[in-house]
Design an enzyme around this catalytic site. Sequence first.
Site, PDB file in Angstrom:
ATOM      1  N   CYS A  99      16.894  15.835  51.447  1.00 49.74           N
ATOM      2  CA  CYS A  99      16.095  16.880  52.228  1.00 49.74           C
ATOM      3  C   CYS A  99      16.458  17.387  53.417  1.00 49.74           C
ATOM      4  O   CYS A  99      16.556  18.561  54.102  1.00 49.74           O
ATOM      5  CB  CYS A  99      14.739  16.380  52.338  1.00 49.74           C
ATOM      6  SG  CYS A  99      13.582  16.233  50.813  1.00 49.74           S
ATOM      7  N   LYS A 142       6.022  21.258  51.373  1.00 48.68           N
ATOM      8  CA  LYS A 142       6.991  21.888  50.704  1.00 48.68           C
ATOM      9  C   LYS A 142       7.375  21.222  49.456  1.00 48.68           C
ATOM     10  O   LYS A 142       7.439  19.836  49.185  1.00 48.68           O
ATOM     11  CB  LYS A 142       8.265  21.924  51.330  1.00 48.68           C
ATOM     12  CG  LYS A 142       8.973  20.412  51.726  1.00 48.68           C
ATOM     13  CD  LYS A 142      10.517  20.512  52.367  1.00 48.68           C
ATOM     14  CE  LYS A 142      10.707  19.257  52.956  1.00 48.68           C
ATOM     15  NZ  LYS A 142      11.381  18.390  51.663  1.00 48.68           N
ATOM     16  N   ASP A 160      10.037  15.053  56.479  1.00 52.55           N
ATOM     17  CA  ASP A 160       9.475  13.960  55.486  1.00 52.55           C
ATOM     18  C   ASP A 160       9.369  12.748  55.744  1.00 52.55           C
ATOM     19  O   ASP A 160       9.784  11.733  55.067  1.00 52.55           O
ATOM     20  CB  ASP A 160      10.182  14.145  54.147  1.00 52.55           C
ATOM     21  CG  ASP A 160      10.454  15.761  53.398  1.00 52.55           C
ATOM     22  OD1 ASP A 160       9.559  16.591  54.051  1.00 52.55           O
ATOM     23  OD2 ASP A 160      11.139  15.894  52.656  1.00 52.55           O
TER      24      ASP A 160
HETATM   25  C1  C5J Z   1      13.662  13.636  50.706  1.00 48.98           C
HETATM   26  C2  C5J Z   1      14.104  12.677  48.423  1.00 48.98           C
HETATM   27  N1  C5J Z   1      12.993  13.848  51.551  1.00 48.98           N
HETATM   28  N2  C5J Z   1      15.055  11.875  48.859  1.00 48.98           N
HETATM   29  N3  C5J Z   1      13.472  13.449  49.376  1.00 48.98           N
HETATM   30  O1  C5J Z   1      14.787  13.330  50.965  1.00 48.98           O
HETATM   31  O2  C5J Z   1      13.687  12.686  47.494  1.00 48.98           O
END
Ligand code: C5J
Length: 239
Positions: free
Chosen positions: A171, A138, A33
């Site tokens: 994540c 995802k 991400d």
């Molecule tokens: C991730 C989030 N990628 N913090 N998403 O950690 O909402």
Amino acid sequence: MTLATPPDPDLLVPASPGPFAVPAGRVALVVIDMQRDFLLPGGFGETLGNDVSQLASVVEPLQRVLAAARAAGWTVIHTREGHRPDLSDLPPAKLRRGKPSMRIGDPGPYGRILIQGEYGHDIIDELAPADGELVLDKPGKGAFYGTDLQQVLESANITHLVVTGVTTEVCVHTTVREANDRGYEVLVLSDCVGSYFPEFQRVGLEMVKAQGGIFGWVADSPQVIAALAQLSAPIPATV
Ligand code: C5J
């Protein structure tokens, strides 16, 4: 999935709580991400009140690891958290979270927030996926939920994951825990994962390696890069 006795390690990365043995051909670098919505000033992450500068330090070490992994021929997998434009894959409970002023699907500074196809949903330019690398969309926090990641790894015979990206306690952690439950050996790179909250970063890393590596191992990127460099170093001639 059948996880046979680990084959002879291709390289050994000094890590905590002990060396991480990486078998040749069975490892993937997973980049979680690294999206504009989370990283760029003015993006979704910042609208939630987060200090996005906390994530910026991850980019350069991750660029170096990515280059080393590509040179070593590792499988590289990028993930993006996000949803279909019609929000059909967004559970109402997830939609309700966060600040009412700025929710997933709302118009944001970089397009609709966390919506596939929008500028903010995509990966930052510095870490753009190379041709042939898998980009996995995802809908959840973990990279296994609602995706075919497990089938992808199984068909490539991958048993070991080196996990990087953001955010450490959300994540990254969810993915590491999902991977651990599925029998994968997981190494988290401390300088290549980032959190908006320094305390969560510290504790998140501690939690991975506590109790003899309850979820996996922790090392930093120079340790992996040095281990890879040793592999490709010429063997000294004997006299
Ligand atoms: C991730 C989030 N990628 N913090 N998403 O950690 O909402």
